[in-house]
Design a protein around this motif. Structure first.
Motif, PDB file in Angstrom:
ATOM      1  N   ILE A 347       0.831  -1.205   0.000  1.00 18.50           N
ATOM      2  CA  ILE A 347       0.000   0.000   0.000  1.00 18.50           C
ATOM      3  C   ILE A 347       0.863   1.252   0.000  1.00 18.50           C
ATOM      4  CG2 ILE A 347      -1.679   1.299   1.344  1.00 18.50           C
ATOM      5  CD1 ILE A 347      -2.841  -1.333   2.300  1.00 18.50           C
ATOM      6  N   GLY A 348       1.956   1.225   0.782  1.00 23.74           N
ATOM      7  CA  GLY A 348       2.833   2.389   0.840  1.00 23.74           C
ATOM      8  C   GLY A 348       3.473   2.687  -0.493  1.00 23.74           C
ATOM      9  N   MET A 349       3.997   1.653  -1.177  1.00 25.19           N
ATOM     10  CA  MET A 349       4.633   1.854  -2.468  1.00 25.19           C
ATOM     11  C   MET A 349       3.641   2.340  -3.513  1.00 25.19           C
ATOM     12  SD  MET A 349       7.871   1.379  -2.448  1.00 25.19           S
ATOM     13  CE  MET A 349       9.163   0.604  -1.472  1.00 25.19           C
ATOM     14  N   SER A 350       2.450   1.762  -3.543  1.00 24.15           N
ATOM     15  CA  SER A 350       1.438   2.210  -4.508  1.00 24.15           C
ATOM     16  C   SER A 350       1.003   3.643  -4.230  1.00 24.15           C
ATOM     17  CB  SER A 350       0.231   1.266  -4.465  1.00 24.15           C
ATOM     18  OG  SER A 350      -0.382   1.293  -3.184  1.00 24.15           O
ATOM     19  N   GLY A 351       0.938   4.001  -2.935  1.00 24.44           N
ATOM     20  CA  GLY A 351       0.605   5.383  -2.594  1.00 24.44           C
ATOM     21  C   GLY A 351       1.661   6.360  -3.069  1.00 24.44           C
ATOM     22  N   MET A 352       2.940   5.994  -2.908  1.00 27.69           N
ATOM     23  CA  MET A 352       4.014   6.857  -3.404  1.00 27.69           C
ATOM     24  C   MET A 352       3.930   7.014  -4.917  1.00 27.69           C
ATOM     25  SD  MET A 352       7.488   6.144  -1.225  1.00 27.69           S
ATOM     26  CE  MET A 352       7.487   4.372  -1.371  1.00 27.69           C
ATOM     27  N   LEU A 353       3.674   5.925  -5.628  1.00 21.97           N
ATOM     28  CA  LEU A 353       3.583   5.973  -7.078  1.00 21.97           C
ATOM     29  C   LEU A 353       2.424   6.865  -7.539  1.00 21.97           C
ATOM     30  CD1 LEU A 353       4.541   5.009  -9.841  1.00 21.97           C
ATOM     31  CD2 LEU A 353       3.079   2.994  -9.579  1.00 21.97           C
ATOM     32  N   GLU A 354       1.268   6.726  -6.898  1.00 25.38           N
ATOM     33  CA  GLU A 354       0.104   7.537  -7.273  1.00 25.38           C
ATOM     34  C   GLU A 354       0.362   9.020  -7.020  1.00 25.38           C
ATOM     35  OE1 GLU A 354      -3.175   6.014  -5.122  1.00 25.38           O
ATOM     36  OE2 GLU A 354      -3.282   4.123  -6.241  1.00 25.38           O
ATOM     37  N   ARG A 355       0.933   9.344  -5.847  1.00 26.39           N
ATOM     38  CA  ARG A 355       1.234  10.747  -5.554  1.00 26.39           C
ATOM     39  C   ARG A 355       2.195  11.332  -6.576  1.00 26.39           C
ATOM     40  NH1 ARG A 355       1.152   9.067  -0.066  1.00 26.39           N
ATOM     41  NH2 ARG A 355       3.390   8.603  -0.179  1.00 26.39           N
ATOM     42  N   THR A 356       3.209  10.558  -6.952  1.00 26.12           N
ATOM     43  CA  THR A 356       4.222  11.045  -7.885  1.00 26.12           C
ATOM     44  C   THR A 356       3.627  11.268  -9.269  1.00 26.12           C
ATOM     45  OG1 THR A 356       5.895   9.823  -6.646  1.00 26.12           O
ATOM     46  CG2 THR A 356       6.513  10.606  -8.826  1.00 26.12           C
ATOM     47  N   GLN A 357       2.792  10.347  -9.726  1.00 29.81           N
ATOM     48  CA  GLN A 357       2.209  10.471 -11.060  1.00 29.81           C
ATOM     49  C   GLN A 357       1.226  11.623 -11.161  1.00 29.81           C
ATOM     50  OE1 GLN A 357       0.589   6.557 -11.773  1.00 29.81           O
ATOM     51  NE2 GLN A 357       2.536   5.756 -12.557  1.00 29.81           N
ATOM     52  N   VAL A 358       0.580  11.991 -10.066  1.00 26.93           N
ATOM     53  CA  VAL A 358      -0.383  13.098 -10.084  1.00 26.93           C
ATOM     54  C   VAL A 358       0.298  14.397 -10.509  1.00 26.93           C
ATOM     55  CG1 VAL A 358      -1.762  14.597  -8.591  1.00 26.93           C
ATOM     56  CG2 VAL A 358      -2.064  12.131  -8.498  1.00 26.93           C
ATOM     57  N   VAL A 359       1.542  14.622 -10.068  1.00 27.81           N
ATOM     58  CA  VAL A 359       2.261  15.858 -10.408  1.00 27.81           C
ATOM     59  C   VAL A 359       3.196  15.661 -11.588  1.00 27.81           C
ATOM     60  CG1 VAL A 359       2.095  16.814  -8.095  1.00 27.81           C
ATOM     61  CG2 VAL A 359       4.032  15.348  -8.673  1.00 27.81           C
ATOM     62  N   GLY A 360       3.022  14.570 -12.339  1.00 27.52           N
ATOM     63  CA  GLY A 360       3.797  14.360 -13.554  1.00 27.52           C
ATOM     64  C   GLY A 360       5.177  13.773 -13.338  1.00 27.52           C
ATOM     65  N   GLY A 361       5.443  13.177 -12.184  1.00 25.76           N
ATOM     66  CA  GLY A 361       6.760  12.638 -11.890  1.00 25.76           C
ATOM     67  C   GLY A 361       6.841  11.137 -12.101  1.00 25.76           C
ATOM     68  N   THR A 362       8.022  10.583 -11.793  1.00 24.03           N
ATOM     69  CA  THR A 362       8.258   9.142 -11.912  1.00 24.03           C
ATOM     70  C   THR A 362       8.857   8.624 -10.607  1.00 24.03           C
ATOM     71  OG1 THR A 362      10.462   9.500 -12.852  1.00 24.03           O
ATOM     72  CG2 THR A 362       8.626   9.286 -14.399  1.00 24.03           C
ATOM     73  N   LEU A 363       8.625   7.339 -10.350  1.00 24.78           N
ATOM     74  CA  LEU A 363       9.132   6.688  -9.134  1.00 24.78           C
ATOM     75  C   LEU A 363       9.947   5.469  -9.550  1.00 24.78           C
ATOM     76  CD1 LEU A 363       8.929   6.818  -5.972  1.00 24.78           C
ATOM     77  CD2 LEU A 363       7.185   5.027  -6.192  1.00 24.78           C
ATOM     78  N   GLU A 364      11.123   5.338  -8.969  1.00 24.13           N
ATOM     79  CA  GLU A 364      12.018   4.212  -9.272  1.00 24.13           C
ATOM     80  C   GLU A 364      12.484   3.587  -7.968  1.00 24.13           C
ATOM     81  OE1 GLU A 364      16.439   3.403 -11.255  1.00 24.13           O
ATOM     82  OE2 GLU A 364      15.465   5.365 -11.433  1.00 24.13           O
ATOM     83  N   VAL A 365      12.527   2.257  -7.925  1.00 21.26           N
ATOM     84  CA  VAL A 365      12.960   1.523  -6.734  1.00 21.26           C
ATOM     85  C   VAL A 365      14.155   0.658  -7.115  1.00 21.26           C
ATOM     86  CG1 VAL A 365      12.324  -0.113  -4.942  1.00 21.26           C
ATOM     87  CG2 VAL A 365      10.622   1.513  -5.800  1.00 21.26           C
ATOM     88  N   ARG A 366      15.276   0.869  -6.427  1.00 17.43           N
ATOM     89  CA  ARG A 366      16.468   0.048  -6.638  1.00 17.43           C
ATOM     90  C   ARG A 366      16.546  -0.992  -5.520  1.00 17.43           C
ATOM     91  NH1 ARG A 366      20.932   4.827  -7.887  1.00 17.43           N
ATOM     92  NH2 ARG A 366      19.977   5.600  -9.826  1.00 17.43           N
ATOM     93  N   ARG A 367      16.301  -2.238  -5.854  1.00 14.76           N
ATOM     94  CA  ARG A 367      16.259  -3.310  -4.856  1.00 14.76           C
ATOM     95  C   ARG A 367      17.629  -3.963  -4.703  1.00 14.76           C
ATOM     96  NH1 ARG A 367      11.083  -4.041  -3.410  1.00 14.76           N
ATOM     97  NH2 ARG A 367       9.494  -3.191  -4.815  1.00 14.76           N
TER      98      ARG A 367
END
Length: 386
Positions: A347-367
């Protein structure tokens, strides 16, 4: 408003017609005046015709009458025929305008074929000169009209830009208000869940201490010290909540990354570090909210799921975007096997992705070690005018 071309047209009708009365002896002045007035009436009425087709018909009628006058009354009537150029030249595009003028000149030469060579040459040169002049005046007027239309379009776009700016500012205020409302809700839940439950536990410990102290003073004093510590922690949480609820704080204070790291280090004891790269510049409130919440969520995941002991945030201010890297030295956080399960990390990761996409940004995770969450947001900075 009457244009200068209209005055020039009427001058080409009235002045030669008046001069012809004095330059030659006419057999019938009354008939001459009737023809001149008829030609003038046609030229005036043509200004009020509703469509280009009627204007072309009126121009053809003027040409016919003027050619007959040239044949009957001599050279001065050539000016009347030339005045008709003002009517039909604006009705055609450039190729059609040339052919219409050529046909008019051919008919004029047929009407004045009996003139001597000097008058015939003068009439042709005068026609060509005035034709070029009228065409140049028409093109200048057309350019002026195009410039006015372009100015109106630019003014309309300017108003649209101002309106878009006002809407963007209003949206920023709405985002700020929504963020503040969400923060207040979070604080109220914190007061209820953490402090409220802690106070209930303190009450229960106090009741147990009251029963224990008379029989076992050492154990009772130990319980009282625990109650004191619990109350101290509750007071500290209460102070933090009150500071967060202060309406006078600006959004830059409420969503400060260094304050987030400071509170995280104080509450959890882990090592934190904030590194700034590039020249900092102001961000929109919505961007500050996204960066803060993504950083908070990444730190929470690092502590709960990765058991991190050190958290580092790198904030890079670039020309095209602002990049935030939140890394930790904990275990690599793998996604849950069942993606449909409502686990905290998913839920936390999906929330970060949704917030980022709303303002036109991108989210990347390095595992990989160090586990890093990278948030990129586009920036729109005003260029400096030299």
């Amino acid at each position: 408003m009457t244009s200068p071309l209209t005055y020039l047209r009427y001058g080409f009708i009235l002045l030669p017609a008046a001069a012809d009365i004095f330059l030659q002896q006419l057999d019938d002045y009354g008939a001459y005046m009737v023809y001149i007035l008829l030609f003038l009436a046609i030229s005036v009425l043509s200004r009020f015709l509703p469509s280009p087709a009627y204007l072309k018909a009126a121009a053809l009628l003027e040409i016919s009458l003027s050619l007959w006058l040239c044949h009957q009354y001599g050279f001065m009537m050539v000016f009347l025929s030339i005045s008709t150029l003002c009517v039909y030249l604006p009705l055609f595009e450039r190729p059609g305008r040339l052919w219409a003028a050529f046909g008019h000149l051919l008919l004029l030469n047929m009407a004045i074929i009996d003139y001597d060579a000097l008058l015939l040459t003068t009439a042709n040169l005068l026609f060509l000169f005035m034709g070029v002049t009228f065409n140049h005046i028409h093109e200048m007027k057309q350019k002026e009209a195009d410039h006015i239309q372009l100015y109106d379009e630019l003014k309309r776009l300017h108003f649209q830009q101002d309106e878009a700016g006002r809407q963007l500012l209003q949206f920023a205020h709405q985002v700020e208000s929504a963020a503040q409302a969400e923060e207040r809700n979070r604080i109220s839940r914190q007061l209820h869940d953490d402090i409220g439950h802690r106070l209930i536990r303190v009450k229960m410990m106090m009741e147990a201490a009251l029963l224990t102290v008379p029989h076992d003073s050492a154990r009772g004093m130990d319980m009282l010290r625990q109650i004191r510590d619990q109350l101290g922690e509750s007071m500290e949480q209460m102070r933090t909540a009150v500071k967060q609820m202060n309406p006078a704080r600006r959004i830059t204070d409420d969503y400060s990354l260094d304050r987030l790291l400071e509170e995280t280090g104080r509450q959890t004891g882990i090592e934190t570090e904030l590194i700034l790269q590039g020249i900092p510049y102001p961000l929109y409130p919505s961007q500050q909210v996204v960066l803060y919440k993504n950083a908070r969520e990444a730190i929470t995941n690092a502590i709960r799921h990765g058991e991190a002991k050190r958290v580092q945030i790198i904030l890079h201010y670039g020309e095209q975007d602002v990049r935030m890297e939140v890394s930790n030295d904990g275990a690599v956080q793998e996604p849950a096997g069942d993606e449909a399960s409502p686990n905290r990390q998913g839920i936390g990761m999906s929330g970060m992705l949704e917030r980022t996409q709303v303002v036109g940004g991108t989210l990347e995770v390095r595992r990989i070690v160090p586990f890093t969450v990278i948030t990129r947001l586009p920036v729109y900075r005003k260029r400096e005018i030299m």
